[in-house]
Design a protein around this motif. Structure first.
Motif, short mmCIF file in Angstrom:
data_model
loop_
_atom_site.label_atom_id
_atom_site.label_comp_id
_atom_site.label_asym_id
_atom_site.label_seq_id
_atom_site.Cartn_x
_atom_site.Cartn_y
_atom_site.Cartn_z
N UNK A 36 40.01 27.56 36.21
CA UNK A 36 39.75 28.67 37.28
C UNK A 36 40.78 28.84 38.18
N UNK A 37 41.57 27.96 38.84
CA UNK A 37 42.65 28.16 39.52
C UNK A 37 43.80 28.99 38.80
N UNK A 38 44.00 28.82 37.42
CA UNK A 38 44.87 29.29 36.74
C UNK A 38 44.43 31.01 36.68
N UNK A 39 43.26 31.04 36.47
CA UNK A 39 42.74 32.76 36.59
C UNK A 39 43.01 33.21 37.96
N UNK A 40 42.88 32.37 39.11
CA UNK A 40 42.90 32.95 40.29
C UNK A 40 44.22 33.28 40.67
N UNK A 41 45.17 32.44 40.03
CA UNK A 41 46.75 32.66 40.49
C UNK A 41 47.33 33.72 39.72
N UNK A 47 39.24 38.34 36.67
CA UNK A 47 38.32 37.47 35.98
C UNK A 47 38.04 36.28 36.87
N UNK A 48 38.86 36.12 37.72
CA UNK A 48 38.65 35.07 38.58
C UNK A 48 37.47 35.52 40.01
N UNK A 49 37.72 36.67 40.14
CA UNK A 49 36.65 37.23 41.00
C UNK A 49 35.37 37.35 40.48
N UNK A 50 35.12 37.66 39.29
CA UNK A 50 34.03 37.79 38.62
C UNK A 50 33.43 36.30 38.38
N UNK A 51 34.35 35.40 37.99
CA UNK A 51 33.78 34.11 37.96
C UNK A 51 33.10 33.45 39.44
N UNK A 52 34.09 33.76 40.37
CA UNK A 52 33.45 33.34 41.50
C UNK A 52 32.17 34.03 42.23
N UNK A 53 32.18 35.05 41.89
CA UNK A 53 30.72 36.08 42.28
C UNK A 53 29.53 35.18 41.38
N UNK A 54 30.05 35.22 40.16
CA UNK A 54 28.68 34.46 39.23
C UNK A 54 28.36 33.17 39.90
N UNK A 55 29.31 32.40 40.10
CA UNK A 55 28.93 31.12 40.43
C UNK A 55 28.29 30.85 41.91
N UNK A 56 28.74 31.88 42.78
CA UNK A 56 28.44 31.62 44.08
C UNK A 56 27.11 32.20 44.20
N UNK A 57 26.61 33.28 43.37
CA UNK A 57 25.40 33.76 43.14
C UNK A 57 24.24 32.79 42.70
#
Length: 111
Positions: A36-41, A47-57
């Motif tokens: 996930x860090x690699x996606x976010x960097x 893709x990082x924003x989408x993952x963070x959105x899904x997980x925080x939801x």
């Protein structure tokens, strides 16, 4: 001020275009914090924003995490990356665990 994540995330979902909203599923079950860090960097880090959105939801009922009433998704990304820099030994854990820990650190609920 404690605000439930559901309201904030619902507004975020409604603002997304239908094509983007359909892509926002759960991240792969075996995704690690390091991945996930690699996606976010990455320069293109949707893709990082989408993952963070899904997980925080998924974590909206977590009593240890309170996102601000209004926030920019980049703020969540920055909080995650800051946590990752401070906790590199934790990045082998599943992404969901690392996001939970990062959000609890960055957005604790006031008692």
């Amino acid at each position: 001020m404690r605000v439930t994540l559901m309201g904030v995330l619902a507004a975020f979902c409604l603002a997304a275009s239908p094509g983007v909203a359909q892509q926002r599923g759960n991240p792969p079950a075996n995704q690690t914090g390091r991945q996930l860090v690699a996606q976010c960097e990455a320069p293109a880090h949707q893709a990082c924003l989408d993952t963070l959105h899904a997980l925080t939801a998924k974590m909206s009922d977590d009593p240890g995490m309170c996102l601000p009433e209004e926030y920019d998704p980049e703020q969540v990304r920055d909080a995650y990356l800051d946590w990752a820099k401070d906790n590199p030994d934790e990045l082998g854990k599943p992404a969901e665990e690392t996001v939970r820990e990062a959000m609890r650190d960055a957005f604790p609920c006031e008692e």
